[in-house]
Enzyme design. Structure first.
Site, mmCIF file in Angstrom:
data_model
loop_
_atom_site.group_PDB
_atom_site.id
_atom_site.type_symbol
_atom_site.label_atom_id
_atom_site.label_comp_id
_atom_site.label_asym_id
_atom_site.label_seq_id
_atom_site.Cartn_x
_atom_site.Cartn_y
_atom_site.Cartn_z
ATOM 1 N N LYS A 1 3.239 4.513 0.078
ATOM 2 C CA LYS A 1 4.395 5.444 0.818
ATOM 3 C C LYS A 1 3.404 6.081 1.924
ATOM 4 C CE LYS A 1 8.054 4.805 -2.143
ATOM 5 N NZ LYS A 1 7.544 3.550 -2.844
HETATM 6 C C1 LIG Z 1 7.625 2.494 -3.333
HETATM 7 C C2 LIG Z 1 6.765 1.379 -4.022
HETATM 8 C C3 LIG Z 1 6.993 0.104 -4.145
HETATM 9 C C4 LIG Z 1 8.211 -0.714 -3.612
HETATM 10 O O1 LIG Z 1 8.575 -0.858 -2.369
HETATM 11 P P1 LIG Z 1 9.830 -0.996 -1.305
HETATM 12 O O2 LIG Z 1 9.461 -0.879 -0.034
HETATM 13 O O3 LIG Z 1 10.679 -0.055 -1.982
HETATM 14 O O4 LIG Z 1 10.193 -2.377 -1.929
HETATM 15 C C5 LIG Z 1 6.068 -0.642 -4.575
HETATM 16 N N1 LIG Z 1 5.025 -0.069 -5.377
HETATM 17 C C6 LIG Z 1 4.691 1.410 -4.996
HETATM 18 C C7 LIG Z 1 3.588 1.709 -5.803
HETATM 19 C C8 LIG Z 1 5.640 2.165 -4.647
HETATM 20 O O5 LIG Z 1 5.643 3.493 -4.362
#
Ligand SMILES: *Cc1c(COP(=O)(O)O)cnc(C)c1O
Length: 522
Positions: free
Chosen positions: A121
């Site tokens: 993120k």
């Molecule tokens: C948010 C997140 C995801 C999923 O990503 P999306 O863009 O929502 O598909 C996968 N792994 C981690 C560690 C995340 O924080």
């Protein structure tokens, strides 16, 4: 590589509610379009192979700036470069920002967790706040905006901390994060409550994540409260969630950049196709890879990796998105535990040739019947571009152990879901696997994996009594993996700044927000 830049690439919405396009800066400030649709750019820039390869010679921040310029956003070149240098600099623990580790000559791990919170993120949330603040400033200077913002985030873990780190110290913005008091891990809670900065606050809510999210949604919908914040504090509420185009665009950057990197390192021949495998929840990260492909990156197939919450895999395999009779499952990869995948709307919009009526209809069906079925032509296009698989909890943990034993490389449970999917679905092409978190963010399940303890089972008492940091130390001792990022390793020693627990109702949240903004104004 970009055409004459003038900020003329406007944003349209997936449900066709806006009759005229709006510029990038406004789309970033608004987030969601009126009527519930999502913004996408009218035009996608196209890169020639040599444009992509040339990126490898630039530092990451300049690669990102080049791609934003190609999107023809309405901020000056100097501003874009400056904001990118702030987004992707010493706040990451490696100059490469998103380095690639080769496990063998056809499996490449794209490490998206070198930012301040050790999860992917950060790639978007170190960048979006900079562009949010600059966009607000530009609108303010033109007399099109006369207030500041308060970002409110309900979080089940990763997003809250990444948003706090991204928005802390940013001009014209305050941020408050609500988390379920007893519903996040020791590491996740400590990451949030130790956040520094004057414009941040963190509140534990009595209740689960759903209660938290429902409370925040009601606050956003309370017109009287929103009017009061505007008149009393000159502040409008906003959310930083993953439907904002300003969160998607930074994710496109690393897929284009990775291809350049693989060619520059001699791992892939220039122009040769690769597949990309992404652990998927809200469909943001994998959609970014799809956009990178449309823009000219030689990506062949997108591999969509689901955990036991397999609604997206079922859509790709059956053409039907159905949550009418689907239970929400808790898995070792909680950031992918979702039922409603919000960025899917953008993907379907693109695959239908931008058919706003089709999207309106499907979203209405989803709302009324908790299900929709896509038409045959769109289904065929989806099948052409994607393959999907779902990985159960036992396989997820087993994969962590197998990858460690075979490659002396430790992955987190989200990355393990992607790795196992790639193994199941891969063909001839090399695969780039998106690794979305450092293993030490999810130490409890990494420990289970290494010791053959089933998912969901209690840890042995002597291990269960350790703090998250101590458990990570133990794993580091056992595996020789001493690369725990400082932001995680030092948590036990950091000062806890936020201890407030609040009741799980709208009035309590509103009182808390009022008090936070009043304290900031003094
Ligand atoms: C948010 C997140 C995801 C999923 O990503 P999306 O863009 O929502 O598909 C996968 N792994 C981690 C560690 C995340 O924080």
């Amino acid at each position: 590589m970009a055409q004459q830049r003038s900020g003329s690439n406007l944003y349209i919405d997936t449900r066709g509610k806006r009759t005229e396009g709006i510029p990038f800066t406004q789309a970033v400030i608004e987030g969601l379009a009126p009527g519930g649709g999502l913004y996408v750019p009218e035009r996608l820039p196209r890169f020639m192979l040599e444009d992509i390869m040339a990126l490898a010679e630039l530092p990451y921040a300049q690669r990102a700036a080049a791609i934003y310029r190609a999107f023809d956003i309405d901020l000056s070149d100097e501003v874009i470069v400056e904001l990118m240098e702030r987004s992707y600099g010493s706040n990451f623990d490696t100059e490469a920002i998103a380095p690639i580790t080769a496990l063998d000559d056809r499996t490449f791990i794209l490490e998206l967790w070198h930012g301040p919170t050790s999860a992917f993120k950060d790639m978007a949330l170190q960048c979006l706040p900079q562009f949010f603040s600059a966009s607000a400033k530009q609108l303010r200077e033109r007399g099109e905006l006369d207030h500041d913002f308060c970002i409110l985030v309900a979080t089940s873990g990763d997003t809250g901390k990444a948003a706090l780190e991204g928005f802390k110290g940013v001009d014209g913005v305050s941020i408050g994060v609500l988390y379920p008091k007893d519903g996040v891990s020791d590491i996740q809670r400590k990451q949030m409550v130790t956040t520094t900065g004057d414009n941040v606050s963190v509140w534990g809510v009595c209740g689960n994540f759903d209660d938290c999210q429902t409370g925040v949604k009601r606050v956003f919908g309370d017109e009287a409260f929103n009017a009061e914040l505007l008149s009393e504090f000159s502040v409008a509420l906003s959310s930083a969630n993953s439907i904002n185009w300003g969160r998607l665009l930074p994710q496109i950057v690393y897929y284009i950049s990775s291809y350049a990197e693989l060619v520059a390192q001699g791992k892939v021949d220039a122009g040769a196709p690769i597949d990309v495998c992404v652990p998927t929840g809200n469909f943001g990260n994998i959609l970014a890879a799809w956009y990178a492909k449309q823009m000219g990156t030689p990506i062949a197939t997108l591999l969509c990796a689901s955990n036991e919450n397999r609604v997206l895999t079922d859509l790709i395999n059956t053409g039907s998105y159905d949550i009418s009779d689907r239970e929400f499952v808790l898995t070792p990869s909680p950031s992918m535990d979702i039922l409603v995948s919000s960025n899917l709307e953008r993907q379907l919009f693109e695959l239908t040739g931008r058919d706003t009526d089709a999207i309106e209809g499907w979203m209405r069906d989803l709302n009324e019947d908790r299900a929709f079925r896509i038409d045959a032509d769109t289904f065929r296009k989806l099948r052409d571009g994607f393959k999907a698989d779902s990985i159960d909890n036992a396989t997820c943990l087993r994969t962590i152990k197998e990858v460690f034993d075979a490659h002396d490389y430790l992955i987190d449970p989200h990355t393990a879901v992607a790795y196992a999917t790639a193994e199941n679905l891969r063909g001839e092409n090399p695969v780039l696997v998106a690794s979305t978190a450092h293993w030490a963010k999810f130490g409890d399940n990494v420990y289970r994996a290494l010791h053959g303890i089933p998912a969901g089972e209690e840890l042995p008492a002597d291990v269960a009594s350790l703090t998250g940091c101590q458990l990570n130390e133990l794993i580091a001792e056992e595996t020789g993996k001493h690369d725990i990022p400082a932001g995680l390793a030092d948590l036990d020693a950091m000062t806890v700044r936020f201890t407030d627990a609040i009741a799980n109702d709208q009035a309590a949240i509103e009182d808390t927000v009022r008090a936070f903004l009043a304290a900031r104004d003094r």
